[in-house]
Design an enzyme around this catalytic site. Structure first.
Site, short mmCIF file in Angstrom:
data_model
loop_
_atom_site.label_atom_id
_atom_site.label_comp_id
_atom_site.label_asym_id
_atom_site.label_seq_id
_atom_site.Cartn_x
_atom_site.Cartn_y
_atom_site.Cartn_z
N GLU A 103 -25.80 -27.07 8.61
CA GLU A 103 -26.96 -26.71 7.81
C GLU A 103 -27.33 -27.78 6.80
O GLU A 103 -26.48 -28.54 6.34
CB GLU A 103 -26.67 -25.44 7.03
CG GLU A 103 -26.71 -24.25 7.91
CD GLU A 103 -25.76 -23.21 7.37
OE1 GLU A 103 -26.26 -22.16 6.96
OE2 GLU A 103 -24.56 -23.48 7.34
N CYS A 108 -29.91 -31.36 0.64
CA CYS A 108 -28.46 -31.12 0.62
C CYS A 108 -27.98 -31.13 2.07
O CYS A 108 -28.50 -30.39 2.90
CB CYS A 108 -28.20 -29.76 -0.03
SG CYS A 108 -26.48 -29.25 0.08
N CYS A 125 -15.26 -26.35 7.56
CA CYS A 125 -14.43 -27.06 6.58
C CYS A 125 -13.02 -26.50 6.65
O CYS A 125 -12.82 -25.32 6.87
CB CYS A 125 -14.99 -26.87 5.17
SG CYS A 125 -14.10 -27.83 3.93
N CYS A 184 -11.60 -23.06 0.20
CA CYS A 184 -11.92 -22.64 -1.17
C CYS A 184 -12.37 -21.18 -1.10
O CYS A 184 -13.22 -20.83 -0.28
CB CYS A 184 -13.04 -23.50 -1.75
SG CYS A 184 -12.64 -25.25 -1.79
N CYS A 208 -16.10 -19.86 -1.13
CA CYS A 208 -17.04 -20.57 -0.27
C CYS A 208 -17.11 -19.94 1.12
O CYS A 208 -16.08 -19.77 1.77
CB CYS A 208 -16.59 -22.03 -0.15
SG CYS A 208 -17.53 -22.97 1.05
N CYS A 265 -25.08 -22.93 -3.34
CA CYS A 265 -23.76 -23.54 -3.26
C CYS A 265 -22.69 -22.61 -2.70
O CYS A 265 -22.53 -21.50 -3.18
CB CYS A 265 -23.35 -23.88 -4.68
SG CYS A 265 -23.00 -25.56 -4.88
S1 SF4 Z 1 -16.41 -25.56 -1.25
FE1 SF4 Z 1 -16.42 -24.97 0.93
S2 SF4 Z 1 -17.27 -26.73 2.03
FE2 SF4 Z 1 -16.65 -27.45 -0.03
S3 SF4 Z 1 -14.53 -28.19 0.21
FE3 SF4 Z 1 -14.37 -26.04 -0.40
S4 SF4 Z 1 -14.25 -24.90 1.55
FE4 SF4 Z 1 -15.01 -26.95 2.02
#
Ligand code: SF4
Length: 358
Positions: free
Chosen positions: A95, A108, A115, A119, A122, A338
């Site tokens: 995206e 962006c 990923c 986190c 996220c 975000c």
């Molecule tokens: S915020 Fe999301 S995309 Fe960014 S490093 Fe952490 S898990 Fe990965």
């Protein structure tokens, strides 16, 4: 199979053209047409002789990410769901978000599909890592978004590497893309208008520090202690705050530059006045700017922080002389904010703009 040109540097294009038995300088002309003029059609590169264009039509290609869906937000930003890969790379969906603002647009982009970093705030993390993007796939998102909005472009383009993925874990491709994006003879984006955001990969920060051409650096901080950060960003166990902030202190800032620390305020978790005071201590002696990003309510178990608490947090920082700003994410209604990229389509429940308005 035709050779993919998108993502190739001027030297690589010269070598490719020379391999066809043509004068190498033609590679420089392709570089200029592709990145400076954003001419994405080999047949339309009229700075090249017709026989070379005919040859390139057989031997080369320029492949932009394919737009699968557009999610326009009520605030004017558009989230693009792109499909990449297929022929010679693993298919994936990524995206990018186009955010228009007076005098400029911010794009962006993603640097990985999914990923690996987990986190907890996220949504992208829930996909896991699918694969790294190539330099061409990274640049292609910028070109596709500019192309889509060609009629309404403002003079200035900002690029932020804050979409899916951890840019510093795909260092080589990200740097190759940035060298073209930031090249005055390439896409000519000013280093002042490009930001790479990292979760805090210390060896990557140290490596970036040694690059001559580099964007601004943003660190996703999101906590005021190791204990707290460990709970929401597992990468902190590998690179705890002392190591991360040590690398930040050694980072060679240019005269006009600040390090940006992004701090997602998760209501009831990291938004107390004590947290703010600890952040002040952590960032002492750094030329830093703090962006406070109130949590966007979503599927995850955090609350929207209270407006009075957000203001108090900001005031504690600014009273100590820090630059601190509250940033409300744009595009919240289409999950373009975000940490919200990625999942809606993966779950096959495309967001309904009306339903998702907050
Ligand atoms: S915020 Fe999301 S995309 Fe960014 S490093 Fe952490 S898990 Fe990965």
């Amino acid at each position: 199979m035709p050779v993919e040109l998108l993502g190739k540097s001027a030297d690589e294009l010269r070598a490719f053209v020379a391999s066809l038995g043509e004068p190498a300088y033609r590679g420089g002309q392709i570089y200029h047409a592709l990145y400076a003029e954003r001419c994405l059609d080999l047949a339309a590169m009229t700075n090249l002789p017709a026989p070379l264009r005919a040859r390139l039509a057989e031997e080369a290609r320029i492949t932009l990410p394919r737009i699968v869906r557009r999610f326009p937000s009520v605030d004017g930003s558009v989230r693009y769901l792109f499909s990449i890969g297929g022929e010679d790379a693993k298919p994936a969906q990524i995206e990018a978000v186009f955010i228009p603002k007076e005098g400029r647009q911010t794009i962006c982009i993603s640097t990985q599909a999914g990923c690996a970093l987990d986190c907890h705030f996220c949504l992208t993390a829930q996909l896991g890592l699918i694969r790294n993007l190539s330099a061409g796939e990274i640049i292609g998102q910028v070109l596709a978004a500019l192309e889509e909005n060609r009629e309404q472009l403002a003079p200035q383009t900002n690029v932020v590497l804050m979409g899916q993925g951890e840019p510093l874990l795909n260092f080589d491709a990200v740097m190759a893309a940035l060298l073209i994006l930031l090249d005055p003879n390439g896409m000519a984006i000013s280093p002042k208008h490009a930001t790479l955001s990292t979760s805090g990969i210390v060896p990557g920060i140290e490596r970036l520090a040694r690059e001559k051409v580099r964007p601004k650096l943003a660190i996703s901080l999101n906590a005021s202690s190791n204990e707290q950060r460990d709970r929401i960003m597992p990468i902190n166990r590998k690179y705890p705050l002392e190591k991360l902030l040590d690398a930040c202190r050694k980072y060679p800032l240019r005269p006009w530059e600040h390090l940006t620390f992004e701090y997602v305020l998760l209501g009831g978790f990291n938004d107390s006045p004590e947290d703010a005071r600890r952040v002040v201590k952590l960032l002492a002696n750094l030329r830093a700017k703090v962006n406070l990003i109130p949590w966007n309510p979503g599927d995850l178990p955090y609350e929207k922080p209270d407006a009075a608490r957000i203001e108090e947090f900001r005031r504690i920082l600014t009273d100590k002389g820090m630059l601190a700003f509250v940033r409300y994410s744009r595009g919240q209604d289409v999950m373009a904010a975000c940490g919200q990229l990625a999942l809606a389509e993966a779950a096959e429940t495309p967001p309904d703009v009306a339903q998702l308005q907050v």
